[in-house]
Enzyme design. Structure first.
Site, short mmCIF file in Angstrom:
data_model
loop_
_atom_site.label_atom_id
_atom_site.label_comp_id
_atom_site.label_asym_id
_atom_site.label_seq_id
_atom_site.Cartn_x
_atom_site.Cartn_y
_atom_site.Cartn_z
N CYS A 1 121.72 89.59 60.10
CA CYS A 1 122.90 90.42 59.82
C CYS A 1 122.53 91.89 59.69
O CYS A 1 122.13 92.51 60.67
CB CYS A 1 123.62 89.88 58.58
N HIS B 1 124.17 84.05 59.34
CA HIS B 1 123.61 83.60 58.07
C HIS B 1 123.53 82.08 58.09
O HIS B 1 124.28 81.40 58.79
CB HIS B 1 124.52 84.02 56.91
#
Length: 483
Positions: free
Chosen positions: A325, A424
């Site tokens: 991310c 994630h």
């Protein structure tokens, strides 16, 4: 009927107790769901319909055997620094506020939270409610929608969790109950003593003393255990200690680190250390740049501390570097923010390890669950196969000449030793964790089969509570049989 789990302080184990109760109830054929009206955490999860909720409630839903929904955590506060938090309301970004402004909306938010609880109770029958922080924060009683005001609205039996590991358990329990408002105090149905180390029988007299002091039963003393349940907040990082292992992984402890739960499965099978900017990276077998709430600010912290240059030197030495991310965004060449991520227009130079540019052009967040396949790029991604994860990010990244790391996501270097992704949760899945660990083991001449077994933490936790809590009494409270 339902019940409420409050704590004497933050980090006493409320989330873990709720997770264990959710699985224990499920094992007893009691349909149930978790609920936390307001959560402050940078560790979050994305539901099937794209709503962002606290990761603890997602874990608890998994323990209960139900699908996580936004109703399970209607208000999520994500700190951004300088006393500003992003408010995520029913899974969607609402606005950034200072805490004083947020408190002006207490009445409305409480009403919305109670509505969410009622919907869950109607659907599942039994709801296990988790409070936030310590229940007896007397200065917050007029605006505490996670503990006192919620307790007044729901009138559920309360289990009070106290942490004996840190000492002062008698003052914790007695002081908390004594300070509760007079209309809430009678709701306390029992105390749970958590994180006991040593011979439990040595605390028999302590149990009696607690009951005499508090005027309610002690419903169990739970031994300290490594549960494998995801951590809820940043307090947990300070408690982490790298296990003994020849495989050493450095996770950069960014100032605004988020979703560090991505790596907790790796922690159980390798020596994972959360390394602060400025600390040395020599000797690590892999470097991971995690998610962050403030990508550009944290990238600046890496520059100032010298860690950015050291990561690049480690890359040149052949050490794998992985970005998740915000960490993925940092691996690129350029980051341009029109003022939506940092609060002001700014441009920053990335680490330059991937041909990638990221822009922040709107106050818009991508939140979705993803199932995809890793690109067949050796020596790491080619081991992954199909992966599952979820996206929670602002900004969009455009690849240049490098390949995709996953089908429709991420980027990977030509030699496969640097890759990044918006996903994630990929390393919370055993297949991806084994893929990375097996490569690192083989690189060091180790047997990859020695990485250890992956277990279901919820059944183990439920078994622990069944053994050490008075579950018959707790079930009776949850089903409204006794008060």
């Amino acid at each position: 009927m339902s019940l409420m789990v409050l704590g004497t302080a933050s980090h006493v184990g409320k989330s873990t107790i709720v997770s264990g109760l959710c699985r224990a109830f499920r094992n007893r054929q009691i349909t149930n769901a978790p609920f936390k009206s307001q959560n402050m955490s940078l560790n979050s999860w994305v539901t099937a319909d794209g709503a962002e909720i606290g990761i603890a409630q997602a874990e608890q839903a998994r323990a209960a055997g139900v699908e996580p929904t936004a109703d399970m955590n209607p208000v999520l506060l994500k700190p951004k620094g300088d006393m500003v938090s992003q408010v995520v309301l029913f899974g969607q970004p609402y606005k950034d506020v200072r805490i004083g402004e947020y408190y002006q909306e207490t009445d409305d938010l409480l009403e919305r939270a109670v509505g969410a609880f009622r919907r869950l109770e109607e659907r599942y029958g039994t709801v296990v409610v988790e409070g936030a922080g310590g229940a007896a924060e007397v200065n917050l009683y007029d605006r505490d929608i996670a503990n006192i005001r919620l307790a007044r609205a729901l009138r559920l039996p309360i289990l009070l969790v106290a942490d004996i590991e840190r000492g002062g358990v008698f003052a914790q329990a007695f002081g908390t109950i004594s300070l509760l408002p007079e209309d809430v105090r009678p709701l306390v149905a029992g105390v749970i003593v958590n994180k006991f180390r040593g011979d439990l029988s040595l605390f028999d007299s302590g149990v009696k003393a607690l009951e005499d002091l508090c005027g309610v039963p002690v419903l169990g003393v739970v031994p300290y255990a490594e549960t494998g349940i995801a951590s809820e907040d940043s307090l947990s990082i300070g408690d982490k200690q790298a296990r003994e292992s020849p495989i050493r992984i450095a996770v950069i402890r960014l100032p605004h680190i988020s979703n560090f739960t991505d790596f907790e499965l790796l922690e159980r099978h390798a020596a994972v250390t959360y390394v602060k900017p400025g600390d040395p990276l020599a000797g690590y077998d892999c470097i991971i740049l995690p998610g962050t709430k403030n990508t550009i600010d944290d990238l600046a912290a890496l520059r100032v501390s010298g860690t950015a240059d050291e990561i690049c030197r480690m890359r040149e030495a052949g050490v794998p570097v992985i970005g998740i991310c915000g960490g993925y965004q940092m691996l690129g060449t350029d980051l341009v923010d029109a003022g939506y991520e940092s609060g002001k227009p700014v441009e920053a130079e990335g680490l330059g390890l991937l041909d990638l540019a990221t822009t922040f052009t709107a106050y818009r967040k991508t939140t979705r669950q993803v199932r995809t396949r890793a690109a067949p790029v050796p020596p790491i991604l080619s081991r992954f196969g199909e992966v599952e994860g979820y996206e929670i990010h602002m900004g969009e990244s455009l690849r240049g000449g490098c390949r995709e790391a996953f089908d429709g996501d991420g980027a990977v270097s030509d030699d496969g030793l640097v890759f990044g992704t918006y996903l994630h949760g990929i390393f919370t899945r055993p297949a991806a964790a084994v893929a990375l660990l097996s490569y690192l083991a083989e690189r060091k001449g180790l047997d990859p089969a020695g990485m250890g077994a992956f277990r279901d933490p919820y059944d183990e936790l439920a078994a622990l509570l069944e053994e050490h809590l008075n579950m018959e009494a707790i079930v009776g409270l949850a089903l409204g049989r006794v008060r």
